[in-house]
Design a protein around this motif. Structure first.
Motif, PDB file in Angstrom:
ATOM      1  N   LEU A 129      -0.504  -5.546  22.469  1.00 56.67           N
ATOM      2  CA  LEU A 129      -0.126  -6.929  22.166  1.00 56.67           C
ATOM      3  C   LEU A 129      -0.281  -7.820  23.396  1.00 56.67           C
ATOM      4  CD1 LEU A 129       0.931  -8.741  19.910  1.00 56.67           C
ATOM      5  CD2 LEU A 129       3.253  -8.289  20.730  1.00 56.67           C
ATOM      6  N   MET A 130       0.033  -7.288  24.576  1.00 54.65           N
ATOM      7  CA  MET A 130      -0.137  -8.057  25.806  1.00 54.65           C
ATOM      8  C   MET A 130      -1.606  -8.418  26.018  1.00 54.65           C
ATOM      9  SD  MET A 130       1.182  -9.547  28.388  1.00 54.65           S
ATOM     10  CE  MET A 130       2.876  -8.909  28.416  1.00 54.65           C
ATOM     11  N   LYS A 131      -2.509  -7.489  25.709  1.00 56.64           N
ATOM     12  CA  LYS A 131      -3.942  -7.759  25.848  1.00 56.64           C
ATOM     13  C   LYS A 131      -4.394  -8.822  24.843  1.00 56.64           C
ATOM     14  CE  LYS A 131      -4.964  -3.203  27.759  1.00 56.64           C
ATOM     15  NZ  LYS A 131      -5.548  -1.863  27.534  1.00 56.64           N
ATOM     16  N   ILE A 132      -3.818  -8.771  23.633  1.00 59.90           N
ATOM     17  CA  ILE A 132      -4.136  -9.794  22.631  1.00 59.90           C
ATOM     18  C   ILE A 132      -3.682 -11.161  23.120  1.00 59.90           C
ATOM     19  CG2 ILE A 132      -3.585 -10.627  20.313  1.00 59.90           C
ATOM     20  CD1 ILE A 132      -3.522  -7.708  19.394  1.00 59.90           C
ATOM     21  N   ARG A 133      -2.494 -11.214  23.723  1.00 57.12           N
ATOM     22  CA  ARG A 133      -1.998 -12.482  24.272  1.00 57.12           C
ATOM     23  C   ARG A 133      -2.947 -13.037  25.322  1.00 57.12           C
ATOM     24  NH1 ARG A 133       4.266 -10.595  25.227  1.00 57.12           N
ATOM     25  NH2 ARG A 133       5.151 -11.320  23.247  1.00 57.12           N
TER      26      ARG A 133
END
Length: 412
Positions: A129-133
């Motif tokens: 999710l951090m990478k998606i952000r």
């Protein structure tokens, strides 16, 4: 010639009638089949004329905007056959197309990460999710791509009485920007979100946002850009080329200088000559001197203007934190990890309100002691002009002892 014009207008009249049927809720599949038969003789410019005439005949811009995705979908089979125009490196169209490729790389990567969410463990999902952000923050760079279209390209359509399509497309830009901002804000505010909730949010909110970006790229490359290449002169494109750096570029920076055919080389040289001297209250520099002074400073500088937009960074060869020219023209909030955006916003808010003039931090980074200062830049009347970030590696300075009074050159 008149026969060709009449045939074209007859085609557009049939298309308008079919689009009105879509507007009235008629069966989309039936309308699609009828449109496809008409489009055997049509081209991309017919779509523009159709939208203009529908708006002139009373269908509101809002209604056309709502129908835009529908009739593009209906026309897709025909539009797929339209070749995306080509341009030499440095040409504004080439830059737009390169930016589209960079945007599509990000949307594809986001889709890949969304698929990963369903396969990884609960613990690993937070990292995904951090990478998606991070990728969504990069995708917000599309704002500069849209602003160059809105402020530099669309005026040439309007000068040629093609107001409707650019107005509709601008509305779609705003929708896309709103989608992305809402998704990013929701992710930044989310706490203790479960993996199941992450997946649901990705499917219901993130995917529609990136689809909006992709659909606009399709409309640009199959309708807008082919029309623009027919409509604009070389001088028009040159005007866009000269003004583009002021707005900035999106995930791509054109490395090539472009001079159109037609003897406009002199214009470029005159612009360079007029910028040769920069006069300041306490002295003057040539442009070359000033560039290399900033390059030589033992600190890294980044300037953010009063609208929170990154306008400059110093080009030192040993920068502590990497910078690329794609950040120019980008909102500073999208240049920081989501977890630190609240600190950035607080610093800027305090500077703008006059509560503070400086904020200082120091961190250990890669085994080095890094000192970071933010300074409020104000004019003589106290008006806030922006924020200057100054970053310096103090590791070696902190280790100094005693004195040095004799000339001694440091080894590189």
């Amino acid at each position: 010639m008149s026969e060709l014009i009449n045939n074209r207008q007859e085609r557009i009249e049939v298309m308008k009638n079919l689009i009105r049927q879509l507007h009235e809720g008629r069966d989309e599949e039936k309308v699609r089949r009828q449109l496809e038969s008409v489009l055997q003789e049509a081209d991309y410019s017919d779509v523009f004329l159709m939208e203009i005439q529908l708006m002139e005949e009373g269908i509101s811009r809002e209604s056309i905007t709502k129908l835009c995705d529908v009739h593009t979908k209906v026309l897709k089979k025909h539009l797929d056959l339209t070749e995306t125009p080509d341009a030499v490196p440095g040409h504004p169209l080439h830059t737009f197309l390169q930016e589209n490729q960079a945007l599509l790389q990000r949307t594809a990567h986001i889709r890949k990460k969304i698929a990963e969410l369903e396969k990884v463990s609960e613990e690993e999902s937070a990292d995904v999710l951090m990478k998606i952000r991070f990728l969504l923050n990069e995708l917000m760079d599309v704002d500069k791509h849209y602003r160059r279209k809105e402020n530099l390209l669309f005026p040439f359509f309007e000068k040629n009485n093609l107001h409707g399509p650019s107005t509709v497309m601008w509305t779609k830009h705003d929708e896309t920007r709103s989608y992305l901002k809402s998704v990013i804000q929701a992710l930044n505010e989310a706490e203790n979100i479960s993996q199941k909730e992450m997946i649901a949010f990705a499917r219901l909110a993130i995917e529609p946002a990136i689809e909006s970006v992709e659909e606009m790229i399709y409309k640009e490359e199959k309708i807008l850009f082919p029309t623009a290449m027919d409509l604009l002169t070389e001088q028009d494109w040159y005007d866009i080329y000269l003004q583009s750096p002021e707005i900035g570029f999106c995930l791509y920076y054109p490395e090539f200088e472009w001079v159109p055919e037609g003897g406009l080389v002199e214009n470029v040289e005159k612009i360079k000559a007029s910028d040769d001297k920069i006069h300041l209250p306490t002295g003057s520099f040539t442009l070359e001197q000033l560039i290399n002074i900033f390059k030589t400073l033992p600190v890294d500088l980044t300037f953010v203007d009063a609208e929170d937009t990154v306008r400059y960074f110093s080009p030192g060869k040993d920068r502590i934190f990497d910078r690329s020219r794609t950040i120019l023209g980008r909102k500073v909030q999208y240049c920081h990890p989501p977890k630190s955006v609240n600190i950035v916003n607080q610093i800027i808010k305090d500077f703008k309100e006059g509560k503070q003039d400086v904020a200082r931090f120091w961190i250990n980074f890669g085994g080095r002691f890094i000192y970071i200062s933010y300074y409020a830049i104000r004019n003589d009347q106290g008006t806030y002009l922006g924020t200057l970030e100054v970053t310096q590696d103090l590791t070696d300075l902190r280790a100094l002892e005693g004195e040095r009074r004799l000339l001694q050159y440091d080894e590189e």
